[in-house]
Design an enzyme around this catalytic site. Structure first.
Site, PDB file in Angstrom:
ATOM      1  N   SER A 174       0.826  -1.206   0.000  1.00 60.01           N
ATOM      2  CA  SER A 174       0.000   0.000   0.000  1.00 60.01           C
ATOM      3  C   SER A 174       0.857   1.252   0.000  1.00 60.01           C
ATOM      4  CB  SER A 174      -0.909   0.018   1.238  1.00 60.01           C
ATOM      5  OG  SER A 174      -1.598   1.247   1.343  1.00 60.01           O
ATOM      6  N   TYR A 210      -1.363  -0.706  10.447  1.00 62.24           N
ATOM      7  CA  TYR A 210      -1.600  -1.091   9.053  1.00 62.24           C
ATOM      8  C   TYR A 210      -0.453  -0.592   8.177  1.00 62.24           C
ATOM      9  CZ  TYR A 210      -3.720  -1.355   4.407  1.00 62.24           C
ATOM     10  OH  TYR A 210      -3.959  -1.637   3.078  1.00 62.24           O
ATOM     11  N   LYS A 214       2.261  -2.881   5.902  1.00 60.10           N
ATOM     12  CA  LYS A 214       2.449  -2.748   4.461  1.00 60.10           C
ATOM     13  C   LYS A 214       3.886  -2.380   4.103  1.00 60.10           C
ATOM     14  CE  LYS A 214      -1.504  -4.162   3.449  1.00 60.10           C
ATOM     15  NZ  LYS A 214      -1.641  -5.491   2.827  1.00 60.10           N
TER      16      LYS A 214
END
Length: 341
Positions: A174, A210, A214
């Site tokens: 991401s 998160y 990533k």
């Protein structure tokens, strides 16, 4: 090296991306997290390429059964004309034993080849939740189990390379990795273990979890030797309307819902960078790279700087230390396929 660019971000989000295609006749494909969202849209595109076997990995048995007997697989079959080549199998990446069972089922029923593994399954961890194996849920699902799945399937992918075009491993990353760094705690040799320490995982640190997961995904693709017959990439699908945000905190939902309304991609558009990573580009130009909007993009400057390289080694070594206790095959696979000569 790259930096996060607001102008580039908005331009990319509003762009109509190309849809790559290839002939997958005779090929076997696995897509995890495939019964909803980005994985489901990716599965529809891949199914149109007529693989000999397309395996959808679903998070729990109820969803797997719904995929088979409900409306999901019939929807794909109607849209693509694919038949019994399409199956749904259970895999819950919050459980190491489930990942191992999935691999064992594949070894028994997969047909002996694996041309394409799209490791799409992932989650957005808003709060600290420990899995039954004792690890923080986001790191477990997004990193540890993804690495375990890829490692255990690596021998089959390498073997497949001897009988056809280069197999590929696609891992979902991401743009959020830009927001994770600089991450000074990454200099801790035990950072992977520390990320599952409840005392360490305060609410303020979980806000960045998160993003950290990533960033770690990008690190993990760097450990295949350059001369490997496998092509591995990390793909950013863009900011999308998807099921990923179902675990966001109230504050995160408020922030991201406005941004999604402004520039969010549909899950179909977000699946196109994944498909491009799976069948687009050439090995020499994409292997080991981070892909964004159907092109090779530069990672954040910090990732390949001095501290980033230290964290890369710490994350990889910590991951292997954990996975060795899960499967006795890990050490042999690393020694045979991931040791640089």
């Amino acid at each position: 090296m790259g930096k996060l660019s607001g102008i580039r971000f908005f331009k990319d989000q509003w762009s109509d991306l190309e849809l790559a295609s290839a002939d997958l006749t005779g090929k076997t494909v696995i897509i995890t997290g495939a019964n909803v969202g980005l994985g489901f849209e990716t599965a529809k595109h891949i199914a149109r390429m007529e693989p000999t076997k397309l395996i959808l990995g679903c998070r729990d048995m109820k969803k797997a059964e719904n995929a088979v007997h409900g409306n999901r697989i019939p929807e794909i079959r109607t849209a693509t004309q694919i038949g019994d080549e399409l199956v749904a199998w259970h895999i819950d990446q919050a459980s190491f034993s489930s990942v191992v069972a999935f691999v064992e089922k594949f070894e028994a029923e997969g047909g002996g080849r694996l041309d394409l593994l799209i490791a799409n399954a992932g989650m957005f961890p808003a709060n600290f939740v420990k899995t039954s194996d004792g690890y923080e849920q986001g790191i477990h699902v997004n990193n540890l189990s993804t690495s375990l799945l890829a490692l255990l399937l690596l021998p089959t992918q390498i073997k497949t390379a001897s009988s056809g075009p280069t197999p590929r491993l696609v891992i979902l990353s991401s743009h959020a990795h830009h927001l994770a760094v600089p991450f000074k705690d990454g200099l801790d040799p035990k950072i992977i273990q520390r990320l599952s320490d409840e005392t360490y995982c305060t609410p303020s640190r979980m806000k960045n979890r998160y993003n950290i997961s990533k960033c770690t995904s990008i690190f993990c693709i760097q450990h295949l030797p350059e001369d490997t017959p496998l092509t591995v990439v990390a793909v950013h699908p863009g900011l999308c309307y998807s099921k990923l945000g179902r675990n966001e905190s109230v504050a995160q939902k408020i922030m991201y819902s406005g941004l999604r309304r402004l520039v969010g991609r549909t899950t179909e558009m977000g699946s196109r960078p994944i498909v491009w990573g799976a069948v687009g580009g050439e090995k020499k130009s994409i292997h080991g790279k981070y892909l964004d909007s159907c092109r090779v993009e530069e990672e954040n400057d910090w990732v390949f700087g001095k501290d980033g390289k230290i964290m890369q080694d710490n994350a990889w070594n910590g991951t292997l230390e954990i996975l060795r206790s899960v499967s006795p095959q890990v050490d042999a696979i690393v020694a045979e396929y991931l040791t640089r000569t």
